[in-house]
Motif scaffolding. Structure first.
Motif, PDB file in Angstrom:
ATOM      1  N   ALA A   1      37.895  35.214  36.399  1.00 54.96           N
ATOM      2  CA  ALA A   1      37.194  35.971  37.445  1.00 54.96           C
ATOM      3  C   ALA A   1      35.859  36.499  36.940  1.00 54.96           C
ATOM      4  CB  ALA A   1      38.073  37.118  37.937  1.00 54.96           C
ATOM      5  N   LEU A   2      35.821  36.945  35.692  1.00 54.49           N
ATOM      6  CA  LEU A   2      34.570  37.446  35.128  1.00 54.49           C
ATOM      7  C   LEU A   2      33.584  36.304  34.879  1.00 54.49           C
ATOM      8  CD1 LEU A   2      35.859  40.154  32.620  1.00 54.49           C
ATOM      9  CD2 LEU A   2      34.971  40.470  34.937  1.00 54.49           C
ATOM     10  N   THR A   3      34.101  35.149  34.503  1.00 54.02           N
ATOM     11  CA  THR A   3      33.239  33.973  34.340  1.00 54.02           C
ATOM     12  C   THR A   3      32.609  33.594  35.677  1.00 54.02           C
ATOM     13  OG1 THR A   3      34.538  33.144  32.481  1.00 54.02           O
ATOM     14  CG2 THR A   3      33.163  31.549  33.644  1.00 54.02           C
ATOM     15  N   ALA A   4      33.422  33.654  36.743  1.00 49.78           N
ATOM     16  CA  ALA A   4      32.909  33.349  38.080  1.00 49.78           C
ATOM     17  C   ALA A   4      31.831  34.352  38.498  1.00 49.78           C
ATOM     18  CB  ALA A   4      34.047  33.346  39.095  1.00 49.78           C
TER      19      ALA A   4
ATOM     20  N   THR B   1      32.913  34.426  28.607  1.00 50.01           N
ATOM     21  CA  THR B   1      34.079  35.143  28.102  1.00 50.01           C
ATOM     22  C   THR B   1      34.785  34.353  27.008  1.00 50.01           C
ATOM     23  OG1 THR B   1      35.558  34.193  29.790  1.00 50.01           O
ATOM     24  CG2 THR B   1      34.458  36.272  30.323  1.00 50.01           C
ATOM     25  N   GLU B   2      35.491  35.110  26.182  1.00 50.89           N
ATOM     26  CA  GLU B   2      36.299  34.530  25.106  1.00 50.89           C
ATOM     27  C   GLU B   2      37.510  35.419  24.904  1.00 50.89           C
ATOM     28  OE1 GLU B   2      34.865  32.995  20.970  1.00 50.89           O
ATOM     29  OE2 GLU B   2      35.257  35.158  20.777  1.00 50.89           O
TER      30      GLU B   2
ATOM     31  N   ALA C   1      30.524  46.156  33.545  1.00 53.32           N
ATOM     32  CA  ALA C   1      30.980  47.112  34.559  1.00 53.32           C
ATOM     33  C   ALA C   1      30.771  46.558  35.962  1.00 53.32           C
ATOM     34  CB  ALA C   1      30.251  48.443  34.398  1.00 53.32           C
ATOM     35  N   ALA C   2      29.628  45.917  36.180  1.00 53.35           N
ATOM     36  CA  ALA C   2      29.337  45.354  37.504  1.00 53.35           C
ATOM     37  C   ALA C   2      30.311  44.231  37.843  1.00 53.35           C
ATOM     38  CB  ALA C   2      27.904  44.842  37.547  1.00 53.35           C
ATOM     39  N   ALA C   3      30.614  43.378  36.874  1.00 51.90           N
ATOM     40  CA  ALA C   3      31.547  42.275  37.114  1.00 51.90           C
ATOM     41  C   ALA C   3      32.957  42.790  37.385  1.00 51.90           C
ATOM     42  CB  ALA C   3      31.544  41.318  35.926  1.00 51.90           C
ATOM     43  N   LEU C   4      33.354  43.817  36.647  1.00 47.26           N
ATOM     44  CA  LEU C   4      34.691  44.379  36.839  1.00 47.26           C
ATOM     45  C   LEU C   4      34.811  45.060  38.203  1.00 47.26           C
ATOM     46  CD1 LEU C   4      35.392  45.803  33.272  1.00 47.26           C
ATOM     47  CD2 LEU C   4      36.559  43.892  34.386  1.00 47.26           C
ATOM     48  N   ALA C   5      33.737  45.677  38.663  1.00 47.16           N
ATOM     49  CA  ALA C   5      33.764  46.300  39.995  1.00 47.16           C
ATOM     50  C   ALA C   5      34.037  45.259  41.067  1.00 47.16           C
ATOM     51  CB  ALA C   5      32.441  47.014  40.269  1.00 47.16           C
TER      52      ALA C   5
END
Length: 306
Positions: free
Chosen positions: A27-30, A35-36, A214-218
């Motif tokens: 989801a964060l990659t999208a 990510t790793e 933080a923006a991606a997690l939101a």
């Protein structure tokens, strides 16, 4: 073109934990991050002692949190039910993705159900809550304390050592083992652990605002999952109980109303207490606390050892 910094995501090394963490990483990659995964082994993974003897609350989270604070990773993913209810200094839960199935599942030989298991059948679980629920629903069964990953526990049934095991339905589905489920146990009669089926992404406080992470997690945060988990964990905190306590909780949001039900069980079985309350989702913590207060007033406090 500016290179995107790598986001290292800490995870327990088990198949289930890595699978859960990979869903967050995807989801964060999208959302535009690189990510790793950084797998780690916790004391809870290494030891085969009972969770209660290892300290219960937080035994799976400690190594991940230590690594996060040390800068060895940028975020960690927990099963929320494994986290202590008190915040960890310097860290914050920045996202709870949509909740998976919160139910427990019986995985039994020969298609047996909880009702059709024969007297004396051996049922395995490492959870004091599930053990107390089993002893209350079927006092004629033998409850066996077990440890190990999902495949190990299912192996106890396939090799004939046990007649059944009880596991989280969400975990079985996440690793493609839904075929092992004999029956899902309804939340109305068999509530799961507070926070069960919810993943929690924890980051350092300093990264919680104004950062790409933080923006991606939101963007992957689910407010209903957060409200439900907040209520369930508030119930647990008010009871001053740990994640290994014989307490089940179910919170749901429907048409803007949050409904919270909590149940406490006498560890030896035979007795339980249940309480329910409703309100606005932004009152989640207060509603959970109110349900816990009702359980204490009904005498359940004596069963909670924390």
């Amino acid at each position: 073109m500016t290179a995107v910094a790598l986001t290292r995501i800490g995870t327990r090394a088990s198949r289930l934990a890595r699978t859960q963490t990979q869903t967050v990483a995807d989801a964060l990659t999208a959302a535009g991050l690189r990510t790793e995964l950084v797998p780690m082994t916790s004391e809870g993974d290494r030891s085969r002692a009972s969770l209660a003897s290892l300290g219960g609350t937080g035994v799976f989270a400690a190594v991940l949190r230590t690594a996060l604070l040390a800068g060895e990773c940028d975020a960690v993913v927990h099963s929320l039910k494994d986290l202590p209810t008190t915040p960890h200094p310097g860290l914050v839960v920045a996202a709870t993705p949509p909740r998976e199935d919160a139910r427990d599942a019986l995985c039994a030989r020969d298609g047996l159900t909880l009702a059709t298991l024969p007297a004396g059948a051996r049922v395995g679980t490492g959870s004091p809550r599930r053990a107390a629920q089993l002893r209350t629903a079927r006092p004629d069964l033998e409850v066996v304390d077990i440890r190990g990953n999902v495949d190990t526990r299912l192996g106890f049934v396939s090799d004939g050592e046990l007649d059944a095991v009880i596991l989280a339905a969400a975990g079985l589905r996440r690793i493609g083992r839904a075929d092992a489920i004999t029956v899902e146990l309804g939340l109305d009669t068999w509530p799961g652990a507070p926070g069960q089926g919810v993943l929690a992404v924890e980051i350092r406080e300093g990264d919680a605002t104004g950062t790409p992470l933080a923006a991606a997690l939101a963007g992957i945060h689910d407010v209903d999952a957060w409200a439900a988990a907040t209520a369930e964990r508030s119930l647990l905190a008010t009871l001053e109980a740990g994640c290994a306590a014989p307490v089940g909780a179910t919170a749901t949001v429907s048409d803007g109303v949050l409904t919270v039900s909590g149940s406490a069980y006498r560890p030896g079985g035979g007795e339980s207490r249940t309480a329910t309350a409703s309100g606005r989702p932004d009152e989640a913590a207060a509603i959970g606390s109110a349900v816990a207060a009702d359980l204490i007033a009904a005498g359940a406090g004596a069963w909670i050892t924390g």
